[in-house]
Design an enzyme around this catalytic site. Structure first.
Site, PDB file in Angstrom:
ATOM      1  N   GLU A 168       0.790  -1.180   0.096  1.00 12.42           N
ATOM      2  CA  GLU A 168       0.177  -0.108  -0.068  1.00 12.42           C
ATOM      3  C   GLU A 168       0.765   1.107   0.096  1.00 12.42           C
ATOM      4  O   GLU A 168       1.746   1.295   0.747  1.00 12.42           O
ATOM      5  CB  GLU A 168      -0.965  -0.105   1.068  1.00 12.42           C
ATOM      6  CG  GLU A 168      -2.182   0.406   0.951  1.00 12.42           C
ATOM      7  CD  GLU A 168      -3.118  -0.737  -0.082  1.00 12.42           C
ATOM      8  OE1 GLU A 168      -3.207  -0.201  -1.118  1.00 12.42           O
ATOM      9  OE2 GLU A 168      -3.368  -1.594   0.336  1.00 12.42           O
ATOM     10  N   HIS A 169       0.694   2.176  -0.979  1.00  8.74           N
ATOM     11  CA  HIS A 169       1.180   3.571  -1.064  1.00  8.74           C
ATOM     12  C   HIS A 169       2.767   3.357  -1.529  1.00  8.74           C
ATOM     13  O   HIS A 169       3.311   4.163  -1.665  1.00  8.74           O
ATOM     14  CB  HIS A 169       1.199   4.373   0.290  1.00  8.74           C
ATOM     15  CG  HIS A 169      -0.284   4.692   0.361  1.00  8.74           C
ATOM     16  ND1 HIS A 169      -0.471   6.139   0.192  1.00  8.74           N
ATOM     17  CD2 HIS A 169      -1.154   4.202   0.987  1.00  8.74           C
ATOM     18  CE1 HIS A 169      -1.681   6.526   0.395  1.00  8.74           C
ATOM     19  NE2 HIS A 169      -2.137   5.266   1.108  1.00  8.74           N
ATOM     20  N   ASP A 171       3.177   2.016  -4.926  1.00  2.00           N
ATOM     21  CA  ASP A 171       3.236   2.442  -6.265  1.00  2.00           C
ATOM     22  C   ASP A 171       3.813   3.755  -6.534  1.00  2.00           C
ATOM     23  O   ASP A 171       4.707   3.825  -7.359  1.00  2.00           O
ATOM     24  CB  ASP A 171       1.832   2.001  -6.783  1.00  2.00           C
ATOM     25  CG  ASP A 171       0.996   3.083  -6.103  1.00  2.00           C
ATOM     26  OD1 ASP A 171       0.867   3.639  -5.357  1.00  2.00           O
ATOM     27  OD2 ASP A 171      -0.156   2.869  -6.726  1.00  2.00           O
ATOM     28  N   ALA A 184     -15.239   2.453  -1.428  1.00  2.00           N
ATOM     29  CA  ALA A 184     -14.891   1.479  -0.495  1.00  2.00           C
ATOM     30  C   ALA A 184     -13.569   0.751  -0.564  1.00  2.00           C
ATOM     31  O   ALA A 184     -12.993  -0.043   0.016  1.00  2.00           O
ATOM     32  CB  ALA A 184     -15.890   0.350  -0.838  1.00  2.00           C
ATOM     33  N   SER A 219     -11.382   0.446  -5.766  1.00  2.00           N
ATOM     34  CA  SER A 219     -10.848   1.274  -7.050  1.00  2.00           C
ATOM     35  C   SER A 219     -11.979   1.071  -8.079  1.00  2.00           C
ATOM     36  O   SER A 219     -11.634   0.533  -9.428  1.00  2.00           O
ATOM     37  CB  SER A 219      -9.526   0.538  -7.693  1.00  2.00           C
ATOM     38  OG  SER A 219      -8.954   1.436  -8.358  1.00  2.00           O
ATOM     39  N   SER A 220     -13.280   1.699  -7.699  1.00  5.44           N
ATOM     40  CA  SER A 220     -13.983   1.808  -8.917  1.00  5.44           C
ATOM     41  C   SER A 220     -13.546   2.901  -9.699  1.00  5.44           C
ATOM     42  O   SER A 220     -14.209   2.767 -11.035  1.00  5.44           O
ATOM     43  CB  SER A 220     -15.436   2.525  -8.101  1.00  5.44           C
ATOM     44  OG  SER A 220     -15.144   3.584  -7.409  1.00  5.44           O
ATOM     45  N   SER A 221     -12.810   3.671  -9.590  1.00  2.97           N
ATOM     46  CA  SER A 221     -12.270   4.698 -10.689  1.00  2.97           C
ATOM     47  C   SER A 221     -11.353   4.190 -11.477  1.00  2.97           C
ATOM     48  O   SER A 221     -11.476   4.406 -12.627  1.00  2.97           O
ATOM     49  CB  SER A 221     -11.200   5.757  -9.774  1.00  2.97           C
ATOM     50  OG  SER A 221     -10.436   5.273  -8.867  1.00  2.97           O
ATOM     51  N   ASP A 272      -3.729   0.386  -9.362  1.00  8.42           N
ATOM     52  CA  ASP A 272      -5.262   0.113  -9.551  1.00  8.42           C
ATOM     53  C   ASP A 272      -5.240  -0.138 -11.138  1.00  8.42           C
ATOM     54  O   ASP A 272      -6.170  -1.301 -11.539  1.00  8.42           O
ATOM     55  CB  ASP A 272      -6.105   1.220  -9.161  1.00  8.42           C
ATOM     56  CG  ASP A 272      -5.982   1.697  -7.750  1.00  8.42           C
ATOM     57  OD1 ASP A 272      -5.503   0.588  -7.064  1.00  8.42           O
ATOM     58  OD2 ASP A 272      -6.422   2.663  -7.264  1.00  8.42           O
TER      59      ASP A 272
END
Length: 390
Positions: A34-35, A37, A131, A134-136, A180
């Site tokens: 996490e973080h 990337d 949530a 990564s819907s984006s 993502d």
């Protein structure tokens, strides 16, 4: 229910004619990393079952038109119109910045848009918004794949991941890395994508969760987050400041042996931010090695340590996330951690299939006891990446 047939139907109802095709891309769970990337480090995400669908139809002009039935109100349809010639980082805002930003970014990566015909797009999705799943990126990847194929641009999937990242960084305004989009475009079933975010070398690593009767329990706390605002940008700035102070291009260039020197050079807060990135990179590498040597049942301590680091050093968890993780751990999960950018969103737990009901009940009861809203809990098995569906 959302699927390719629904996207096709909604397109026809909205625009009055059938689309020429439907493309889709999944959300993702980051198993660990996490973080790391945007620090040129290592990540290990996989695609989930929930997807975003883009139905596409031709136009006779040079207009890109987008409409959607996104949650929280899936009945309301929003529409933006913007000519291809006007696509630029300062010309769009709101939800339309994602699909129209992708159209803009395709041109920045060599896509020949001068003679591209306009298109109508209708977007549906069942990836939970806010949530941490990564819907984006699901939206960006589905649109990128659809426009690349329809316009005959010929860009490969790693390049389309860069397209999505550029759209999110420059048009949406979220300073995210490429994790993502890579997960959404490169994933395969029952596997995770081991990605070097500096070289962009990617390797698909089998997880064998189903073979060993494990599943990923996702606990959506319903605490919404947003990457374009808040603490995400501050964490990235701290990482960049730490790298400058230590004289390295990126925190990727540090190893755990460098932390003693870093502690002497940096203030306490910046040091803890740096320590998270350096140790998280090591945990990703150790997770991949452990999976290969011993299987998924042996990675629990690495997931637990990742969460502790995000909670204590990077300070991106919230009480609801910490509670979900601790309850899952105490009720038999192999390991558990927050997933996503933080400040809300979801926790994940690697659990034996037989323990799913008991752990789910324990989490719901704990949330009720603490006065938190009821979480949404579901299981995931790693799925396929972006594709043309119809």
């Amino acid at each position: 229910m959302n699927d390719a047939a629904t996207a096709r139907q909604r397109f026809a109802e909205y625009y009055g004619h059938a689309p020429v095709g439907v493309w889709s891309a999944p959300g993702r769970v980051n198993l660990i990393g996490e973080h790391t990337d945007y620090n040129d480090g290592f990540v290990f995400p996989f695609a989930i079952a929930e997807r975003t669908w883009v139905a596409l139809g031709d136009r006779d002009d040079r207009v890109v038109r987008v409409a959607t039935s996104f949650t929280p109100d899936p009945v309301e349809v929003h529409l933006e119109e913007l000519a291809v010639e006007r696509l630029a980082p300062d010309s769009v805002s709101g939800w339309s910045a994602y699909p129209l930003g992708v159209a803009w970014a395709l041109g920045r990566f060599g896509g020949e848009l001068a003679h591209a015909r306009g298109v109508d797009l209708f977007i549906t999705s069942d990836v939970p918004v806010g949530a941490g799943l990564s819907s984006s990126a699901a939206l960006e990847s589905a649109v990128a794949l659809a426009l690349d194929e329809h316009w005959g641009l010929g860009l490969d999937r790693p390049t389309l991941a860069k397209v999505g990242r550029l759209a999110e960084n420059e048009v949406v305004g979220a300073p995210t890395g490429i994790l993502d989009q890579s997960a959404s475009l490169l994933s395969e079933p029952d596997a995770a994508v081991f990605l070097d975010c500096r070289s962009l070398d990617a390797e698909v690593i089998p997880l064998h969760l189903a073979d060993e009767r494990f599943t990923i329990l996702v606990i959506d706390t319903k605490v919404e987050h947003a990457h374009a605002t808040g603490g995400y940008a501050a964490r990235r700035a701290s990482c960049e400041a730490g790298a400058r102070a230590l004289g390295v291009p990126s925190l990727r260039d540090l190893d755990v042996d460098d932390l003693a020197h870093a502690e002497q050079v940096l203030d306490d807060e910046t040091f803890r931010r740096v320590r998270h990135i350096v140790t998280e990179n090591r945990r990703v590498l150790d997770t991949v090695r452990t999976l290969r040597e011993r299987g998924p049942g042996a990675i629990g301590s690495l997931l637990d340590a990742s969460h502790a680091s995000m909670r204590d050093d990077f300070e991106i968890t919230v009480p609801e996330i910490d509670l979900a993780v601790s309850v899952a751990q105490s009720h038999g999960a192999v390991g558990a951690r927050m997933t996503g950018g933080g400040f809300g969103g979801s926790a994940i737990a690697l659990v034996a299939v037989d323990l799913v009901p008991a752990i789910s009940t324990a989490v719901r009861e704990a949330f009720a006891e603490h006065g938190y809203g009821e979480p949404v809990i579901f299981t995931e098995q790693p799925g396929a990446g972006a594709r043309r569906d119809a």
